[in-house]
Design a protein around this motif. Structure first.
Motif, PDB file in Angstrom:
ATOM      1  N   GLY A 119      15.450 -41.025 -19.618  1.00 23.35           N
ATOM      2  CA  GLY A 119      15.127 -41.960 -18.536  1.00 23.35           C
ATOM      3  C   GLY A 119      13.953 -41.507 -17.694  1.00 23.35           C
ATOM      4  N   SER A 120      14.003 -41.870 -16.421  1.00 21.14           N
ATOM      5  CA  SER A 120      12.917 -41.533 -15.491  1.00 21.14           C
ATOM      6  C   SER A 120      13.030 -40.081 -15.040  1.00 21.14           C
ATOM      7  CB  SER A 120      12.994 -42.437 -14.250  1.00 21.14           C
ATOM      8  OG  SER A 120      14.140 -42.096 -13.494  1.00 21.14           O
ATOM      9  N   ILE A 121      11.972 -39.587 -14.408  1.00 19.72           N
ATOM     10  CA  ILE A 121      11.965 -38.214 -13.891  1.00 19.72           C
ATOM     11  C   ILE A 121      13.015 -38.057 -12.789  1.00 19.72           C
ATOM     12  CG2 ILE A 121      10.115 -38.480 -12.178  1.00 19.72           C
ATOM     13  CD1 ILE A 121      10.405 -35.493 -14.564  1.00 19.72           C
ATOM     14  N   GLU A 122      13.239 -39.140 -11.998  1.00 23.97           N
ATOM     15  CA  GLU A 122      14.248 -39.099 -10.929  1.00 23.97           C
ATOM     16  C   GLU A 122      15.648 -38.929 -11.528  1.00 23.97           C
ATOM     17  OE1 GLU A 122      11.711 -41.312 -10.933  1.00 23.97           O
ATOM     18  OE2 GLU A 122      10.650 -40.279  -9.283  1.00 23.97           O
ATOM     19  N   GLU A 123      15.915 -39.666 -12.602  1.00 26.61           N
ATOM     20  CA  GLU A 123      17.224 -39.551 -13.276  1.00 26.61           C
ATOM     21  C   GLU A 123      17.411 -38.142 -13.832  1.00 26.61           C
ATOM     22  OE1 GLU A 123      18.213 -43.923 -15.121  1.00 26.61           O
ATOM     23  OE2 GLU A 123      16.433 -42.911 -15.888  1.00 26.61           O
ATOM     24  N   LEU A 124      16.319 -37.593 -14.382  1.00 25.41           N
ATOM     25  CA  LEU A 124      16.384 -36.245 -14.944  1.00 25.41           C
ATOM     26  C   LEU A 124      16.697 -35.226 -13.851  1.00 25.41           C
ATOM     27  CD1 LEU A 124      16.003 -34.386 -17.416  1.00 25.41           C
ATOM     28  CD2 LEU A 124      13.601 -34.186 -16.761  1.00 25.41           C
ATOM     29  N   LYS A 125      16.050 -35.374 -12.703  1.00 20.84           N
ATOM     30  CA  LYS A 125      16.286 -34.434 -11.598  1.00 20.84           C
ATOM     31  C   LYS A 125      17.738 -34.493 -11.119  1.00 20.84           C
ATOM     32  CE  LYS A 125      11.583 -33.987  -9.851  1.00 20.84           C
ATOM     33  NZ  LYS A 125      10.637 -34.277  -8.774  1.00 20.84           N
ATOM     34  N   GLU A 126      18.319 -35.694 -11.122  1.00 22.45           N
ATOM     35  CA  GLU A 126      19.737 -35.839 -10.753  1.00 22.45           C
ATOM     36  C   GLU A 126      20.630 -35.084 -11.738  1.00 22.45           C
ATOM     37  OE1 GLU A 126      21.064 -39.893 -10.192  1.00 22.45           O
ATOM     38  OE2 GLU A 126      19.386 -40.299  -8.825  1.00 22.45           O
ATOM     39  N   LYS A 127      20.302 -35.190 -13.023  1.00 25.85           N
ATOM     40  CA  LYS A 127      21.082 -34.495 -14.058  1.00 25.85           C
ATOM     41  C   LYS A 127      20.971 -32.977 -13.903  1.00 25.85           C
ATOM     42  CE  LYS A 127      20.783 -38.253 -17.382  1.00 25.85           C
ATOM     43  NZ  LYS A 127      20.253 -38.737 -18.653  1.00 25.85           N
ATOM     44  N   VAL A 128      19.766 -32.520 -13.559  1.00 28.90           N
ATOM     45  CA  VAL A 128      19.542 -31.091 -13.332  1.00 28.90           C
ATOM     46  C   VAL A 128      20.373 -30.625 -12.134  1.00 28.90           C
ATOM     47  CG1 VAL A 128      17.807 -29.377 -12.581  1.00 28.90           C
ATOM     48  CG2 VAL A 128      17.276 -30.972 -14.448  1.00 28.90           C
ATOM     49  N   ASP A 129      20.374 -31.420 -11.056  1.00 27.74           N
ATOM     50  CA  ASP A 129      21.164 -31.084  -9.858  1.00 27.74           C
ATOM     51  C   ASP A 129      22.650 -30.945 -10.206  1.00 27.74           C
ATOM     52  OD1 ASP A 129      18.970 -31.069  -8.236  1.00 27.74           O
ATOM     53  OD2 ASP A 129      19.269 -33.079  -7.426  1.00 27.74           O
TER      54      ASP A 129
END
Length: 197
Positions: free
Chosen positions: A180-190
């Motif tokens: 998905g988007s970079i924002e979605e990726l950052k949420e997954k990382v969090d």
């Protein structure tokens, strides 16, 4: 704790690593170390000259002539094996030393080790946890084509040369789907980080 980041070509490992860097976590990169230890006059370059001949070095600064080294290393399978062993051992030793220094300075520090061929090299023993970044095949192919300016066929060939994606994800402690988007990726990382603390 050492978190190893791996994943196939085009999976988006770099984006995950960037998200972790933004959180102020120390990141060690196997590829970065490999470039650093191949500088002119380094111990590794001198070792390679002893094994493969002085003619792999050029100029007064004794820089590595990568083409000459490749010609010699890929001329015979045992030479390729020797080159891989020497270089891999040097990278692993340096990576291990840097992990030890970070752990000595702060035993509770989360350390990120970006190792693209972590399982292939058998370096998962350097990590307490392994995160595997993955994405659907068509997404990975599109990324490789765009990033490396190659055809679909070339992108698929590069993917085939690596360990099967399902095998990698089945071995990992955490799998991060990066479609998905970079924002979605950052949420997954969090979310993944929350489980590590």
């Amino acid at each position: 704790m050492v978190i190893g980041i791996t994943g196939g070509i085009g999976s988006g490992k770099s984006a995950v690593v960037e998200a972790l860097k933004e959180k102020g976590l120390p990141v060690l990169s196997a590829d970065g170390i490999s470039h650093e230890i191949m500088t002119p006059g380094s111990a590794l370059v001198e070792t390679l000259a002893k094994v493969f001949g002085e003619d792999i070095l050029v100029g007064e600064e004794r820089a590595l002539d990568r083409r000459c080294l490749a010609d010699k290393a890929f001329a015979r399978p045992e030479n390729t094996e020797k080159l891989n062993e020497i270089v891999q051992n040097a990278i692993r030793e340096e990576l291990s030393d840097r992990i030890s220094i970070l752990q000595y300075n702060d035993p509770d520090q989360l350390i990120i080790a970006e190792i693209p061929l972590l399982y292939e090299a058998g370096w998962d023993d350097l990590c307490d946890k392994v995160w595997c970044v993955t994405a659907p095949e068509k997404v990975r192919i599109a990324r490789i084509m765009k990033r490396d300016n190659v055809s679909r066929r070339q992108a698929k060939m590069r993917m085939k040369r690596q360990m099967d994606e399902n095998e990698k994800t089945s071995k990992a402690d955490v799998v991060i789907y990066n479609e998905g988007s970079i924002e979605e990726l950052k949420e997954k990382v969090d979310k993944a980080l929350e489980h590590m603390r």
